[in-house]
Structures are given as structure tokens and as C-alpha cells.
Write a protein that holds these residues in place. Structure first.
Motif, PDB file in Angstrom:
ATOM      1  N   LEU A   1       0.836  -1.213   0.000  1.00  0.00           N
ATOM      2  CA  LEU A   1       0.000   0.000   0.000  1.00  0.00           C
ATOM      3  C   LEU A   1       0.863   1.254   0.000  1.00  0.00           C
ATOM      4  N   ILE A   2       1.964   1.226   0.704  1.00  0.00           N
ATOM      5  CA  ILE A   2       2.863   2.390   0.710  1.00  0.00           C
ATOM      6  C   ILE A   2       3.420   2.617  -0.691  1.00  0.00           C
ATOM      7  N   ALA A   3       3.818   1.524  -1.345  1.00  0.00           N
ATOM      8  CA  ALA A   3       4.349   1.651  -2.715  1.00  0.00           C
ATOM      9  C   ALA A   3       3.275   2.180  -3.654  1.00  0.00           C
ATOM     10  N   GLN A   4       2.045   1.652  -3.531  1.00  0.00           N
ATOM     11  CA  GLN A   4       0.954   2.126  -4.382  1.00  0.00           C
ATOM     12  C   GLN A   4       0.639   3.589  -4.099  1.00  0.00           C
ATOM     13  N   ALA A   5       0.702   3.982  -2.813  1.00  0.00           N
ATOM     14  CA  ALA A   5       0.439   5.382  -2.471  1.00  0.00           C
ATOM     15  C   ALA A   5       1.500   6.287  -3.066  1.00  0.00           C
ATOM     16  N   GLN A   6       2.760   5.850  -3.045  1.00  0.00           N
ATOM     17  CA  GLN A   6       3.820   6.658  -3.633  1.00  0.00           C
ATOM     18  C   GLN A   6       3.621   6.803  -5.143  1.00  0.00           C
ATOM     19  N   ILE A   7       3.256   5.681  -5.790  1.00  0.00           N
ATOM     20  CA  ILE A   7       3.003   5.742  -7.233  1.00  0.00           C
ATOM     21  C   ILE A   7       1.826   6.669  -7.527  1.00  0.00           C
ATOM     22  N   ALA A   8       0.760   6.545  -6.704  1.00  0.00           N
ATOM     23  CA  ALA A   8      -0.412   7.404  -6.906  1.00  0.00           C
ATOM     24  C   ALA A   8      -0.038   8.863  -6.693  1.00  0.00           C
ATOM     25  N   ASN A   9       0.757   9.174  -5.676  1.00  0.00           N
ATOM     26  CA  ASN A   9       1.189  10.557  -5.431  1.00  0.00           C
ATOM     27  C   ASN A   9       2.020  11.078  -6.597  1.00  0.00           C
ATOM     28  N   GLN A  10       2.874  10.207  -7.128  1.00  0.00           N
ATOM     29  CA  GLN A  10       3.688  10.609  -8.274  1.00  0.00           C
ATOM     30  C   GLN A  10       2.804  10.905  -9.474  1.00  0.00           C
ATOM     31  N   ARG A  11       1.817  10.053  -9.704  1.00  0.00           N
ATOM     32  CA  ARG A  11       0.907  10.279 -10.836  1.00  0.00           C
ATOM     33  C   ARG A  11       0.094  11.547 -10.635  1.00  0.00           C
ATOM     34  N   ILE A  12      -0.349  11.769  -9.415  1.00  0.00           N
ATOM     35  CA  ILE A  12      -1.113  12.998  -9.131  1.00  0.00           C
ATOM     36  C   ILE A  12      -0.242  14.215  -9.384  1.00  0.00           C
ATOM     37  N   ALA A  13       1.011  14.108  -8.935  1.00  0.00           N
ATOM     38  CA  ALA A  13       1.923  15.240  -9.163  1.00  0.00           C
ATOM     39  C   ALA A  13       2.117  15.472 -10.648  1.00  0.00           C
ATOM     40  N   GLU A  14       2.307  14.397 -11.429  1.00  0.00           N
ATOM     41  CA  GLU A  14       2.468  14.535 -12.873  1.00  0.00           C
ATOM     42  C   GLU A  14       1.213  15.135 -13.501  1.00  0.00           C
ATOM     43  N   LEU A  15       0.044  14.624 -13.064  1.00  0.00           N
ATOM     44  CA  LEU A  15      -1.212  15.155 -13.613  1.00  0.00           C
ATOM     45  C   LEU A  15      -1.399  16.622 -13.262  1.00  0.00           C
ATOM     46  N   SER A  16      -1.057  16.990 -12.039  1.00  0.00           N
ATOM     47  CA  SER A  16      -1.215  18.394 -11.654  1.00  0.00           C
ATOM     48  C   SER A  16      -0.274  19.280 -12.469  1.00  0.00           C
ATOM     49  N   MET A  17       0.925  18.765 -12.759  1.00  0.00           N
ATOM     50  CA  MET A  17       1.846  19.541 -13.597  1.00  0.00           C
ATOM     51  C   MET A  17       1.282  19.682 -15.013  1.00  0.00           C
ATOM     52  N   LYS A  18       0.768  18.595 -15.568  1.00  0.00           N
ATOM     53  CA  LYS A  18       0.189  18.646 -16.912  1.00  0.00           C
ATOM     54  C   LYS A  18      -1.016  19.569 -16.928  1.00  0.00           C
ATOM     55  N   THR A  19      -1.846  19.489 -15.878  1.00  0.00           N
ATOM     56  CA  THR A  19      -3.027  20.349 -15.791  1.00  0.00           C
ATOM     57  C   THR A  19      -2.600  21.803 -15.717  1.00  0.00           C
ATOM     58  N   ASP A  20      -1.589  22.080 -14.922  1.00  0.00           N
ATOM     59  CA  ASP A  20      -1.098  23.466 -14.822  1.00  0.00           C
ATOM     60  C   ASP A  20      -0.590  23.965 -16.175  1.00  0.00           C
ATOM     61  N   ARG A  21       0.106  23.113 -16.929  1.00  0.00           N
ATOM     62  CA  ARG A  21       0.597  23.501 -18.256  1.00  0.00           C
ATOM     63  C   ARG A  21      -0.559  23.802 -19.200  1.00  0.00           C
ATOM     64  N   ILE A  22      -1.585  22.901 -19.135  1.00  0.00           N
ATOM     65  CA  ILE A  22      -2.744  23.124 -20.014  1.00  0.00           C
ATOM     66  C   ILE A  22      -3.438  24.419 -19.659  1.00  0.00           C
ATOM     67  N   VAL A  23      -3.593  24.691 -18.368  1.00  0.00           N
ATOM     68  CA  VAL A  23      -4.251  25.924 -17.929  1.00  0.00           C
ATOM     69  C   VAL A  23      -3.423  27.119 -18.370  1.00  0.00           C
ATOM     70  N   MET A  24      -2.120  27.014 -18.269  1.00  0.00           N
ATOM     71  CA  MET A  24      -1.260  28.114 -18.667  1.00  0.00           C
ATOM     72  C   MET A  24      -1.357  28.371 -20.184  1.00  0.00           C
ATOM     73  N   LYS A  25      -1.437  27.285 -20.953  1.00  0.00           N
ATOM     74  CA  LYS A  25      -1.563  27.427 -22.397  1.00  0.00           C
ATOM     75  C   LYS A  25      -2.888  28.056 -22.737  1.00  0.00           C
ATOM     76  N   MET A  26      -3.940  27.638 -22.033  1.00  0.00           N
ATOM     77  CA  MET A  26      -5.249  28.195 -22.304  1.00  0.00           C
ATOM     78  C   MET A  26      -5.293  29.684 -21.975  1.00  0.00           C
ATOM     79  N   LYS A  27      -4.602  30.089 -20.931  1.00  0.00           N
ATOM     80  CA  LYS A  27      -4.550  31.506 -20.554  1.00  0.00           C
ATOM     81  C   LYS A  27      -3.768  32.290 -21.604  1.00  0.00           C
ATOM     82  N   GLU A  28      -2.710  31.681 -22.107  1.00  0.00           N
ATOM     83  CA  GLU A  28      -1.884  32.376 -23.100  1.00  0.00           C
ATOM     84  C   GLU A  28      -2.658  32.500 -24.416  1.00  0.00           C
ATOM     85  N   ASP A  29      -3.397  31.446 -24.769  1.00  0.00           N
ATOM     86  CA  ASP A  29      -4.175  31.480 -26.011  1.00  0.00           C
ATOM     87  C   ASP A  29      -5.331  32.472 -25.899  1.00  0.00           C
TER      88      ASP A  29
END
Length: 136
Positions: free
Chosen positions: A106-134
Motif C-alpha cells: 500500500l505504501i508503494a501504491q500510495a507513492q506511485i499514486a502521489n507521483q501520478r497525481i503530481a504529474e497530472l497536476s503539472m500537466k493540468t497546470d501547463r494546459i491551464v497556462m496554455k489556455m490563458k496564453e491562447d
């Protein structure tokens, strides 16, 4: 013998006889007032004593047999409890090891999930930034 000595000796003998007689009477009165139990109730014959002795020996032998059986039962129950204790201890160890494995996975799965959430939040932030720029 002189008469003076005879009267003293006679008086002493009479006094001594009177004292001994009084003591004898006191002893007789005391004996008369003592309890005289029935000999049939207070004395035991040899056959009666043998019956009592055999009964006591029988009771003692029964008690010894009961004690031996109780000791064997206690020994058996102690062995049973020790076996159950060792089984319970083994089961507890197995459960603890399984729980430890589950927790580590469960600890390993939680770490993987946290990593994925972090990656998704970074991608989401990039998309939001692109949308603001556009939109500008």
C-alpha cells in the motif's frame, strides 16, 4: 515417756488424722461429682478400631487415586493449552507478516499514486497556462 510429750504427740496425731480424714472426704466428694461416662460409649474395641482404620485407609487410597487422576487431567490440559498457544502464536506471526506485506505494498501504491497525481497536476497546470496564453 513423759506425759507432757505424750499430750503433744497425741494432739499432733489427732490433728494429722483429722486433716487426712478431711482431705479424704474432699477427694470422695470430688469423685462423686465427676462425670462417669458410659464405658460402651467411650471405649473402643479392637474390631471397631480395625473397621475405623480400614475405612480411613480406604478413604486415603480413594483420595490418592483422585489426586492422581486430577494431576493427569491437569497435565493433559496444560499440554493442550501449550499446543493451542503455539498455534495461536504461529497464526499471529503469519498475520503480522501478511499485514506488513500489505502495508508495504500500500505504501508503494500510495507513492506511485502521489507521483501520478503530481504529474497530472503539472500537466493540468501547463494546459491551464496554455489556455490563458491562447485567450490573451
Amino acid at each position: 515417756m513423759e506425759i507432757e510429750n505424750a499430750t503433744v504427740i497425741g494432739t499432733a496425731v489427732i490433728t494429722l488424722t483429722s486433716l487426712l480424714g478431711a482431705y479424704y472426704l474432699i477427694l470422695r466428694i470430688r469423685e462423686h461429682h465427676e462425670e462417669h461416662p458410659d464405658p460402651k460409649l467411650t471405649y473402643v474395641t479392637h474390631p471397631q478400631m480395625e473397621r475405623v482404620r480400614t475405612e480411613i485407609m480406604r478413604s486415603i487410597s480413594e483420595a490418592i487415586c483422585d489426586l492422581r487422576s486430577l494431576r493427569s487431567e491437569i497435565r493433559d490440559e496444560t499440554r493442550s493449552i501449550q499446543k493451542q498457544y503455539s498455534r495461536s502464536l504461529t497464526e499471529t506471526r503469519d498475520l503480522v507478516s501478511k499485514n506488513a506485506q500489505n502495508i508495504s505494498s500500500l505504501i508503494a501504491q500510495a507513492q506511485i499514486a502521489n507521483q501520478r497525481i503530481a504529474e497530472l497536476s503539472m500537466k493540468t497546470d501547463r494546459i491551464v497556462m496554455k489556455m490563458k496564453e491562447d485567450s490573451k
